[in-house]
Design a protein around this motif. Structure first.
Motif, short mmCIF file in Angstrom:
data_model
loop_
_atom_site.label_atom_id
_atom_site.label_comp_id
_atom_site.label_asym_id
_atom_site.label_seq_id
_atom_site.Cartn_x
_atom_site.Cartn_y
_atom_site.Cartn_z
N HIS A 471 51.81 -46.13 99.20
CA HIS A 471 52.75 -45.99 98.09
C HIS A 471 52.16 -46.53 96.79
CE1 HIS A 471 56.50 -45.78 100.92
NE2 HIS A 471 55.64 -44.78 101.09
N THR A 476 51.58 -40.69 100.56
CA THR A 476 52.32 -40.96 101.79
C THR A 476 51.81 -40.02 102.88
OG1 THR A 476 54.54 -41.12 102.79
CG2 THR A 476 54.17 -39.32 101.27
N TYR A 559 53.59 -38.96 96.95
CA TYR A 559 54.80 -39.72 97.31
C TYR A 559 55.84 -39.59 96.22
CZ TYR A 559 57.72 -43.90 97.92
OH TYR A 559 58.77 -44.78 98.06
N GLN A 560 57.07 -39.23 96.63
CA GLN A 560 58.20 -39.22 95.71
C GLN A 560 59.19 -40.29 96.18
OE1 GLN A 560 59.39 -35.39 93.91
NE2 GLN A 560 58.43 -34.48 95.73
N PRO A 561 59.56 -41.21 95.31
CA PRO A 561 60.27 -42.41 95.78
C PRO A 561 61.75 -42.25 96.08
CG PRO A 561 59.85 -42.57 93.43
CD PRO A 561 59.16 -41.33 93.90
N SER A 613 61.49 -37.33 92.15
CA SER A 613 60.82 -38.46 91.50
C SER A 613 61.77 -39.25 90.61
CB SER A 613 59.64 -37.96 90.67
OG SER A 613 60.07 -37.00 89.72
N PRO A 638 66.61 -44.76 97.42
CA PRO A 638 65.22 -45.09 97.12
C PRO A 638 64.46 -45.35 98.42
CG PRO A 638 66.64 -46.99 96.74
CD PRO A 638 67.54 -45.85 97.15
N ASP A 639 63.30 -44.78 98.55
CA ASP A 639 62.43 -45.03 99.71
C ASP A 639 63.22 -44.86 101.02
OD1 ASP A 639 60.06 -45.56 100.90
OD2 ASP A 639 60.05 -47.71 100.53
#
Length: 766
Positions: A471, A476, A559-561, A613, A638-639
């Motif tokens: 991250h 990812t 990676y998109q959070p 994002s 988120p995450d």
């Protein structure tokens, strides 16, 4: 000629007086004196357990290919043959010992049962049983003409009434609709002429469906009594059903149970004690007979009359039978087995491991990590159901530790167990007396970034550590599991690794570019699709058969959070399955996550997720997916995959006194639909123990090698579904464990019937 009564004299001193009175012992001697000692080595005493019931019947087992079978086929005295029962047995056995005959090929044993009442030569009832194929009882299938028309005719001295045989065939047709069910014996009561029924001895019908089976074959007995008997035997793994088939299905039935743990073990004693206590409470067994049966099991060594060789003389509590007959209370019977056998060949003394053992010293000389003598820490699998002794445990720190251990183990010639974080179930993963190689979690994640954004990862690295590192670089792994606590090498060796984004990227196995493998010889090699492709294919999902994975090169993606999760509820399990299939059907427009669930409280839910994002600018699901289900609710996380991991991880830290019966099934749509329906039908029974029943949509990416052990590389449909049923059961609740195992076995059967796969890292029966 020595007779069987002299053989049984070696056991008489152990007869429990409450179960076998002096008069009953004398009757057993009278019956057994009619037969040569060489006829059999396994015998059973049948005890009626209620008060004032002293009769004890006697049975003996003659196995195929033994001297006893030859005696039965050619040595029955002529004056016995004046009895129709013995004439039929003689005719049958002559054919049975004829090499190449159908009976020679099919029948593995016969039981001769004698009622302890009467004088002179005792007439037998007879039971026929199948041979074994390997360690499994052969399934008698097909039309069974050899059994119904040949074997029963020989035994009866004339064809059995055709109406009776038609009824038998009908029972067997219905039996075939229960996938695990089979005949384990067929009996004729030759001792009670005329023969007006055939007894079918059946096993493998689920306990909750025994009454259903009886109803389907036309049985009209007392359902309440049979249900009470089933409830009394609920602690057993399964119940065997005895059905008497005459011109109609007779109302009298028997239900037998056997208990699994090894004879003479503490666990076995406690389970028998619990069952017999229940029978005493219900006035089906006297307390003295209970105590006598519990004291019966054991083994001593001695010489049989006329023999010089010392033999092992076993006494075993075999099973309990409950008999339900119209207008009569349930009758309980206990069966005491007696058998003798020569002692096993003397084995070399077992290898004993201590801190100063040479094997410990040799391993310590070449490894950086700890080398531990036997202990409890790594002797169990994820389920906590199994524990196997380990000879030595190596806490491998690096590739050199692994290589040295494998080389030393080659000369020691011991089984090898490779273990990462320990998230797989099944006794097949725990060999006895193994050298265990534990892939220690490195203090710092072992990760090297390549210019094309792929990464090389050490096998001991946990997925959670890998993700946190990725991250930071804005990357990812494509598919991510619900729990990230397992090791990279363990996941690749087990063939697991499905979850977040599997509808787009398949499984973790599909992301592997290359493997670093330590061969069983200790040699380290790289392999991949173009370099040693066969070794590469056999190592992914191969559970260490080719060696130990020490590192892997994996693809990564941006990676998109944030993830927008769209949650729905459905009116039925079929509607749930259909909704998942519809969202997975357009292979060009799929979400990032697609999953479903059935909760213990009966809620049927599903969700799809879309990554983004910016939490303030959500992705329009209609633009991304086209048509989407109406209603539902949306929540932005988120995450998200870390959120799910933490929930699962917190759950796994609880319930230290529970066993985990977690099973995964890989199916196509029809299997998904059937499993959802069956989970719902079983839900009320397993709800107290059900942590989660989940469904996950998976699509294998285009291209790449076919991997023989990848659980989703099969079939014709592009989308597979991973259906997991995860139950946590108190480790002391044997009845609950057996109940959950029985339910999981039903789901396993549906999976296999629908052409699916039972995933090897999870719980499975057989």
């Amino acid at each position: 000629m020595l007779t069987l009564d002299t053989t049984l004299s070696a056991f008489e001193g152990n007869y429990p007086s409450a179960c076998v009175s002096p008069a009953a012992a004398a009757e057993i001697r009278r019956i057994s004196a009619h037969f040569p000692a060489a006829l059999a080595s396994i015998y059973v005493l049948e005890n009626r357990l209620q008060a004032d019931a002293e009769q004890v019947d006697f049975s003996l087992c003659v196995n195929h290919g033994t001297d006893g079978a030859k005696i039965m086929g050619s040595g029955i005295p002529s004056h016995y043959l004046d009895q129709p029962a013995w004439a039929g047995v003689s005719a049958f056995c002559q054919c049975w010992i004829t090499s190449g005959s159908t009976l020679d090929k099919q029948v593995g044993h016969i039981w001769l049962e004698f009622d302890a009442a009467g004088e002179g030569i005792p007439p037998p009832a007879i039971y026929l049983g199948p041979k074994f194929d390997g360690d499994k009882l052969r399934v008698w299938g097909g039309d069974l003409a050899w059994l119904l028309d040949e074997a029963l005719t020989l035994l009866n001295g004339a064809p059995v009434n055709p109406t009776i045989l038609d009824q038998v065939r009908r029972c067997l047709v219905v039996l075939g609709e229960y996938p695990e069910a089979q005949i384990f014996e067929v009996g004729l009561m030759l001792s009670r002429p005329p023969v007006d029924f055939v007894r079918l001895c059946l096993r493998g019908i689920p306990k909750m469906r025994l009454l259903e089976y009886l109803g389907r074959i036309g049985w009209k007995g007392e359902q309440a009594a049979v249900q009470e008997a089933i409830n009394l035997l609920d602690s057993a793994e399964g119940i065997e059903l005895y059905v008497d088939v005459g011109m109609e299905i007779l109302p009298r039935v028997g239900l037998e149970c056997r208990l699994d743990p090894p004879h003479n073990s503490d666990q076995s004693y406690l389970r028998w004690e619990g069952l017999l206590n229940t029978l005493v409470e219900k006035s089906l067994c006297t307390a003295p007979k209970r105590d006598g049966l519990l004291a019966w099991s054991g083994m001593n060594r001695g010489r049989l009359p006329g023999e010089e060789q010392v033999r092992m003389l076993w006494r075993l509590l075999s099973h309990i039978k409950l008999v339900c007959a119209p207008g009569r209370p349930i009758e309980a019977k206990g069966y005491m087995t007696l058998l003798h056998q020569p002692p096993p060949p003397t084995k070399p003394k077992a290898l004993r491991i201590g801190a100063d053992h040479p094997l410990i010293k040799r391993l310590q000389d070449g490894v950086r990590g700890e080398v531990l003598p036997p202990g409890e820490k790594y002797a169990r699998d994820f389920s906590r159901m199994f524990k196997k002794p380990l000879f030595v445990t190596v806490m491998a720190q690096d590739e050199g530790d692994i290589s040295h251990t494998l080389k030393v183990n080659q000369s020691a010639n011991l089984p090898l167990m490779i273990r990462g974080a320990g998230y797989s179930s099944g006794a097949h993963l725990l060999p006895d007396h193994a050298v265990a190689v534990i892939m220690s979690r490195p203090r710092e994640p072992q990760i090297t970034f390549n210019q094309d954004h792929s990464v090389v990862v050490g096998a001991g690295t946990r997925w959670f550590d890998l993700e946190q590192t990725l991250h930071i670089q804005g990357r990812t792994i494509g598919p991510l599991m619900a729990s990230l606590a397992s090791s990279v090498g363990g996941t690749l060796a087990a063939g697991s690794g499905f979850g977040f984004r599997s509808i787009r990227y398949g499984g973790v196995l599909d992301q592997v570019r290359r493997l670093r493998l330590i061969r069983l010889t200790g040699e380290a090699v790289w392999c991949g699709p173009e370099d040693q492709p066969d070794l590469f294919r056999e190592s992914l999902g191969g559970f260490g058969k080719t060696g130990v994975i020490s590192a892997a090169e994996l693809n990564t993606i941006p990676y998109q959070p944030f993830t927008a999760m769209h949650f729905y509820e459905h009116p039925s399990p079929e509607a749930l399955a259909k909704s998942l299939a519809e969202l997975a059907s357009d292979l060009d427009r799929t979400p990032d996550l697609l999953r479903g669930w059935i909760r213990p409280d009966g809620v049927f839910g599903s969700a799809f997720g879309l990554e983004q994002s910016d939490p303030e600018q959500p992705v329009d699901p209609a633009l991304r997916l086209g048509q989407v289900p109406a209603g539902g609710r949306v929540e932005v996380f988120p995450d998200y995959h870390t959120f799910v991991h933490q929930a699962v991880h917190d759950h796994l830290r609880e319930g230290v006194d529970q066993v985990r019966l977690w099973a995964d099934h890989m199916v196509e749509y029809e299997g998904l639909r059937r499993l959802c329906l069956q989970i719902e039908s079983l839900r009320s029974r397993i709800a107290p123990f059900l942590y989660m029943a989940r469904m996950l949509a998976i699509r294998r990416p285009a291209g790449g090698l076919d991997l023989p052990y990848a659980p989703h590389h099969w079939g014709t449909e592009p989308v597979k579904y991973l259906v997991g049923v995860y139950c946590d059961v108190p480790s002391v609740d044997t009845a609950a464990i057996n109940l959950v195992r029985e339910c999981l076995a039903e789901l396993q059967t549906i999976t296999l019937q629908s052409g699916g796969r039972v995933c090897p890292w999870g719980w499975r029966e057989g």
